[in-house]
Scaffold this motif. Structure first.
Motif, short mmCIF file in Angstrom:
data_model
loop_
_atom_site.label_atom_id
_atom_site.label_comp_id
_atom_site.label_asym_id
_atom_site.label_seq_id
_atom_site.Cartn_x
_atom_site.Cartn_y
_atom_site.Cartn_z
N ALA A 58 22.03 29.16 10.57
CA ALA A 58 23.16 28.79 9.29
C ALA A 58 23.68 29.98 8.75
N VAL A 59 22.88 31.27 8.71
CA VAL A 59 23.18 32.20 8.09
C VAL A 59 23.91 33.33 9.23
N ILE A 60 22.95 33.47 10.37
CA ILE A 60 23.55 34.36 11.28
C ILE A 60 25.25 33.92 11.87
N LEU A 61 25.21 32.59 12.17
CA LEU A 61 26.23 32.26 12.97
C LEU A 61 27.33 31.34 12.01
N GLY A 62 26.94 31.28 10.74
CA GLY A 62 27.86 30.52 9.70
C GLY A 62 28.87 31.56 9.32
N ASP A 63 29.67 30.95 8.32
CA ASP A 63 30.73 31.84 7.75
C ASP A 63 30.57 32.18 6.37
N GLY A 64 29.27 31.70 5.74
CA GLY A 64 29.11 31.98 4.41
C GLY A 64 29.66 31.17 3.50
N GLY A 65 30.42 30.14 3.83
CA GLY A 65 30.96 29.18 2.86
C GLY A 65 30.43 28.18 2.31
N LEU A 66 30.98 27.19 1.70
CA LEU A 66 30.13 25.99 1.02
C LEU A 66 29.24 25.36 1.93
N PRO A 67 29.95 24.92 2.93
CA PRO A 67 29.05 24.02 3.77
C PRO A 67 27.92 24.80 4.32
N HIS A 68 27.85 26.09 4.90
CA HIS A 68 26.61 26.83 5.29
C HIS A 68 25.94 27.00 4.04
N MET A 69 26.31 27.31 2.87
CA MET A 69 25.47 27.27 1.78
C MET A 69 24.74 25.93 1.27
N GLU A 70 25.40 25.13 1.68
CA GLU A 70 24.78 23.69 1.24
C GLU A 70 23.59 23.40 2.22
N ILE A 71 23.86 23.78 3.41
CA ILE A 71 22.96 23.50 4.76
C ILE A 71 21.76 24.51 4.30
N VAL A 72 21.87 25.70 4.02
CA VAL A 72 20.77 26.60 3.41
C VAL A 72 19.83 26.03 2.66
N GLU A 73 20.70 25.46 1.51
CA GLU A 73 19.87 24.79 0.28
C GLU A 73 19.15 23.60 0.83
N LEU A 74 19.64 22.79 1.64
CA LEU A 74 19.03 21.42 2.26
C LEU A 74 17.86 21.78 2.94
N LEU A 75 17.72 22.97 3.93
CA LEU A 75 16.78 23.46 4.79
C LEU A 75 15.49 23.81 3.64
N ILE A 76 15.99 25.00 2.87
CA ILE A 76 15.09 25.21 1.80
C ILE A 76 14.28 24.27 1.04
N THR A 77 15.02 23.06 0.60
CA THR A 77 14.49 21.89 0.03
C THR A 77 13.62 21.44 0.90
N ALA A 78 13.99 21.08 2.20
CA ALA A 78 13.04 20.42 3.15
C ALA A 78 11.84 21.06 3.49
N GLY A 79 11.61 22.42 3.12
CA GLY A 79 10.50 23.23 3.37
C GLY A 79 10.62 24.21 4.45
N ALA A 80 11.84 24.73 4.95
CA ALA A 80 12.10 25.77 5.75
C ALA A 80 11.34 27.12 5.24
#
Length: 214
Positions: A148-170
């Protein structure tokens, strides 16, 4: 009889590719094999999943189609949902009991391409509705969080995904094969908001690690 069955298999594959539910039912009723294969070893269900023909997939799943059937590229109907990001298709195939541990040709689960491509709704749904491994590492040495970080564009969708993954215990401290963490990648890319999320998560993870070692 053999020629007729083979013709019905071809009809079923073509109908699945088009999402023609009437033709799918007709082909199945005529004796087509629900696990028939095309030239690239794709089943009707895989063809329907790739094109996001949800109603077609429902019929095929009801007929016993395998969500884990691999094609020549090591894709399966289930794995394809991570590429398309279709939540509706994900749920249809989830009812068929897919093996969430199966991986694609890159060694990734369905969660990893979904995170890479910015499929927010899919990532949210698959994390909530399955026990998929949030920290699975593919052959490149990347988790869903890293992709999500390396291949993402840093925009809102990838930011939301990072947050979702962290919340899920990544694990935000889980580095790639070169020892570079998601936070370090975010800083290198200039993704300040994502870096902020990862910095906070990394601090929490580090604090938990210190408490555990006491």
């Amino acid at each position: 009889m053999h020629t007729s069955t083979h013709a019905n298999d071809r009809l079923l594959l073509a109908a699945a590719h088009r999402g023609d539910t009437a033709e799918i039912r007709a082909a199945l009723d005529a004796g087509a094999n629900v696990e028939s294969r095309d030239g690239e070893h794709r089943t009707p269900l895989l063809l329907a999943a790739r094109a996001d023909h949800v109603a077609a997939a429902e019929i095929l799943v009801d007929a016993g189609a395998d969500p884990d059937a691999r094609d020549a590229q090591d894709d399966t109907p289930w794995l394809v949902t991570g590429v398309t990001g279709s939540v509706d298709m994900m749920r249809v195939l989830l009812a068929a009991g897919p093996d969430l541990r199966l991986t694609n040709r890159f060694g990734g689960t369905s969660l990893i391409p979904a995170a890479e491509r910015g499929h927010v709704a899919y990532v949210r749904a698959v994390l909530r509705e399955t026990d998929i491994d949030v920290d699975h590492v593919n052959r490149l040495g990347w988790t869903a969080l890293l992709e999500a970080v390396i291949l993402g564009d840093g925009g809102l969708p990838h930011m939301e995904i990072v947050e979702l993954l962290i919340t899920a215990g990544a694990d935000p401290l889980l580095a790639d094969h070169d020892g570079t963490t998601p936070l370090q990648h975010a800083r290198r890319h200039g993704f300040d908001r994502i870096a902020g999320l990862l910095e906070a998560a990394s601090a929490r993870a580090g604090s938990r690690g210190r408490e555990t070692s006491r």
